[in-house]
Scaffold this motif. Structure first.
Motif, PDB file in Angstrom:
ATOM      1  N   THR A   1       0.841  -1.188   0.000  1.00 53.88           N
ATOM      2  CA  THR A   1       0.000   0.000   0.000  1.00 53.88           C
ATOM      3  C   THR A   1       0.884   1.249   0.000  1.00 53.88           C
ATOM      4  O   THR A   1       2.088   1.196   0.254  1.00 53.88           O
ATOM      5  CB  THR A   1      -0.911   0.038   1.230  1.00 53.88           C
ATOM      6  OG1 THR A   1      -0.105   0.191   2.412  1.00 53.88           O
ATOM      7  CG2 THR A   1      -1.765  -1.211   1.332  1.00 53.88           C
TER       8      THR A   1
ATOM      9  N   ALA B   1      -0.110  12.856   3.960  1.00 57.94           N
ATOM     10  CA  ALA B   1      -0.899  14.086   3.980  1.00 57.94           C
ATOM     11  C   ALA B   1      -0.109  15.255   3.401  1.00 57.94           C
ATOM     12  O   ALA B   1      -0.669  16.117   2.708  1.00 57.94           O
ATOM     13  CB  ALA B   1      -1.345  14.396   5.413  1.00 57.94           C
TER      14      ALA B   1
ATOM     15  N   GLU C   1      -0.576  10.146  -8.779  1.00 59.37           N
ATOM     16  CA  GLU C   1      -0.533   9.753  -7.367  1.00 59.37           C
ATOM     17  C   GLU C   1       0.747   8.979  -7.053  1.00 59.37           C
ATOM     18  O   GLU C   1       1.322   9.125  -5.966  1.00 59.37           O
ATOM     19  CB  GLU C   1      -1.755   8.913  -7.016  1.00 59.37           C
ATOM     20  CG  GLU C   1      -3.057   9.698  -7.015  1.00 59.37           C
ATOM     21  CD  GLU C   1      -4.264   8.825  -6.743  1.00 59.37           C
ATOM     22  OE1 GLU C   1      -5.196   9.294  -6.058  1.00 59.37           O
ATOM     23  OE2 GLU C   1      -4.289   7.661  -7.218  1.00 59.37           O
TER      24      GLU C   1
ATOM     25  N   ARG D   1       1.619   8.423   7.779  1.00 58.50           N
ATOM     26  CA  ARG D   1       0.375   9.126   7.427  1.00 58.50           C
ATOM     27  C   ARG D   1       0.611  10.636   7.325  1.00 58.50           C
ATOM     28  O   ARG D   1       0.006  11.315   6.484  1.00 58.50           O
ATOM     29  CB  ARG D   1      -0.718   8.813   8.448  1.00 58.50           C
ATOM     30  CG  ARG D   1      -1.205   7.372   8.386  1.00 58.50           C
ATOM     31  CD  ARG D   1      -2.565   7.193   9.030  1.00 58.50           C
ATOM     32  NE  ARG D   1      -2.974   5.790   9.024  1.00 58.50           N
ATOM     33  CZ  ARG D   1      -3.518   5.170   7.968  1.00 58.50           C
ATOM     34  NH1 ARG D   1      -3.711   5.851   6.839  1.00 58.50           N
ATOM     35  NH2 ARG D   1      -3.866   3.897   8.053  1.00 58.50           N
TER      36      ARG D   1
ATOM     37  N   LEU E   1      -1.905  12.914  -0.273  1.00 55.16           N
ATOM     38  CA  LEU E   1      -2.404  11.545  -0.364  1.00 55.16           C
ATOM     39  C   LEU E   1      -2.931  11.044   0.976  1.00 55.16           C
ATOM     40  O   LEU E   1      -2.926   9.848   1.250  1.00 55.16           O
ATOM     41  CB  LEU E   1      -1.304  10.597  -0.864  1.00 55.16           C
ATOM     42  CG  LEU E   1      -0.800  10.796  -2.292  1.00 55.16           C
ATOM     43  CD1 LEU E   1       0.344   9.828  -2.585  1.00 55.16           C
ATOM     44  CD2 LEU E   1      -1.928  10.605  -3.306  1.00 55.16           C
ATOM     45  N   GLY E   2      -3.394  11.954   1.799  1.00 53.60           N
ATOM     46  CA  GLY E   2      -3.838  11.572   3.134  1.00 53.60           C
ATOM     47  C   GLY E   2      -4.952  10.549   3.161  1.00 53.60           C
ATOM     48  O   GLY E   2      -5.071   9.772   4.115  1.00 53.60           O
ATOM     49  N   ASP E   3      -5.762  10.512   2.109  1.00 57.22           N
ATOM     50  CA  ASP E   3      -6.886   9.568   2.065  1.00 57.22           C
ATOM     51  C   ASP E   3      -6.589   8.351   1.197  1.00 57.22           C
ATOM     52  O   ASP E   3      -7.496   7.566   0.894  1.00 57.22           O
ATOM     53  CB  ASP E   3      -8.146  10.261   1.556  1.00 57.22           C
ATOM     54  CG  ASP E   3      -7.982  10.811   0.148  1.00 57.22           C
ATOM     55  OD1 ASP E   3      -6.827  10.885  -0.336  1.00 57.22           O
ATOM     56  OD2 ASP E   3      -9.005  11.181  -0.474  1.00 57.22           O
ATOM     57  N   ARG E   4      -5.316   8.168   0.793  1.00 57.40           N
ATOM     58  CA  ARG E   4      -4.973   7.075  -0.113  1.00 57.40           C
ATOM     59  C   ARG E   4      -3.992   6.085   0.495  1.00 57.40           C
ATOM     60  O   ARG E   4      -3.443   5.225  -0.197  1.00 57.40           O
ATOM     61  CB  ARG E   4      -4.367   7.642  -1.408  1.00 57.40           C
ATOM     62  CG  ARG E   4      -5.305   8.531  -2.195  1.00 57.40           C
ATOM     63  CD  ARG E   4      -6.452   7.736  -2.786  1.00 57.40           C
ATOM     64  NE  ARG E   4      -6.054   7.100  -4.053  1.00 57.40           N
ATOM     65  CZ  ARG E   4      -6.650   6.036  -4.562  1.00 57.40           C
ATOM     66  NH1 ARG E   4      -7.658   5.469  -3.906  1.00 57.40           N
ATOM     67  NH2 ARG E   4      -6.245   5.535  -5.706  1.00 57.40           N
ATOM     68  N   GLY E   5      -3.804   6.150   1.799  1.00 53.82           N
ATOM     69  CA  GLY E   5      -2.814   5.305   2.451  1.00 53.82           C
ATOM     70  C   GLY E   5      -3.061   3.822   2.301  1.00 53.82           C
ATOM     71  O   GLY E   5      -2.121   3.035   2.216  1.00 53.82           O
ATOM     72  N   ASP E   6      -4.321   3.411   2.262  1.00 57.66           N
ATOM     73  CA  ASP E   6      -4.634   1.987   2.200  1.00 57.66           C
ATOM     74  C   ASP E   6      -4.729   1.455   0.770  1.00 57.66           C
ATOM     75  O   ASP E   6      -4.963   0.259   0.568  1.00 57.66           O
ATOM     76  CB  ASP E   6      -5.958   1.717   2.927  1.00 57.66           C
ATOM     77  CG  ASP E   6      -5.851   2.002   4.422  1.00 57.66           C
ATOM     78  OD1 ASP E   6      -4.745   1.832   4.974  1.00 57.66           O
ATOM     79  OD2 ASP E   6      -6.861   2.416   5.023  1.00 57.66           O
TER      80      ASP E   6
END
Length: 246
Positions: free
Chosen positions: A92, A130, A149, A126, A134-139
């Protein structure tokens, strides 16, 4: 922060770098531009320790690192991104940054611990995600990320090493106009916080970002100056910029 003197590297009769001089002020963004085949990639490889120069010296923050291998230069604060994205595609985004943090801290070989459960590593990763948007794309797995990205993630991986000098090798390569604009804004946010050597063909981005530019042609530096000085220089216009400098 970086001073290069008389750097030379030849491959047979081809002089890839031919007496290159370069100086980067601390906290500045210095762009390296030039046509394909100018020697930019060879120069970056020498700065990183992937290629040993035939002659010349590389001084990082007052220390001669010319003969140091790549890993030793990384430990002294030199970090980079690549023309072709170099990430772990089956991990990830978060795990890629965690790995970078582990290498920086010397914890990469502590096989008895699970880094995914380390709150310090995960929290730090994290924060870097951020930082690059890409704070919402970590997983998300790397293979599922869009091209832009992936370039943002590679920057997060490099920044996680807390570099003193950041070498960015064509960070806008393969991007559309919207992605390039996003990356330019991101790099503007890093200005003054990091010393950056930027290799890039997107001249709109270069002129928006750079404090100074060095023009490389056939392995030689033909001019170094401010963006306005480079735009106006007749030899630079003839060799590379052409009418796009108008």
């Amino acid at each position: 922060m970086l001073e290069v003197r008389g750097l030379r590297k030849a491959f047979g009769a081809v002089k890839a770098t031919d007496g290159v001089d370069l100086a980067l002020a601390e906290g500045a963004i210095h762009a390296l531009i030039g046509p394909n085949g100018a020697g930019k990639s060879t120069l970056i490889a020498q700065l990183c320790g992937e290629l040993r120069p035939d002659a010349g010296s590389i001084v990082l923050d007052g220390e001669d690192v010319t003969r140091l291998p790549a890993f030793a230069r990384a430990r002294k604060g030199l970090s980079r991104s690549f023309q072709i994205t170099e990430l772990c595609p089956d991990y990830t985004a978060l795990e890629n940054v965690v790995l970078s943090l582990m290498l920086t801290s010397g914890r990469a070989f502590q096989a008895w611990s699970n880094p995914r459960r380390d709150s310090g590593l995960v929290g730090g990763a994290r924060r870097w995600l951020a930082e690059v948007g890409l704070g919402d794309r970590g997983d998300a797995h790397v293979r599922d990320l869009a091209h832009g990205e992936k370039r943002q993630l590679e920057l997060a991986v490099a920044l996680a090493r807390s570099p003193r000098l950041l070498l960015l090798d064509e960070p806008m390569a393969g991007m559309g106009s919207e992605e390039s604009s996003r990356m330019t804004t991101l790099l503007l946010g890093l200005k003054r916080r990091y010393t950056i050597l930027l290799v890039e063909h997107d001249m709109d981005a270069v002129f928006a970002l750079a404090d100074r530019l060095t023009v490389l042609v056939y392995g030689k530096t033909i001019f170094t100056g401010t963006p306005d000085e480079v735009r106006a220089h007749p030899e630079v216009r003839s060799a590379y910029l052409g009418e796009q400098a108008c």
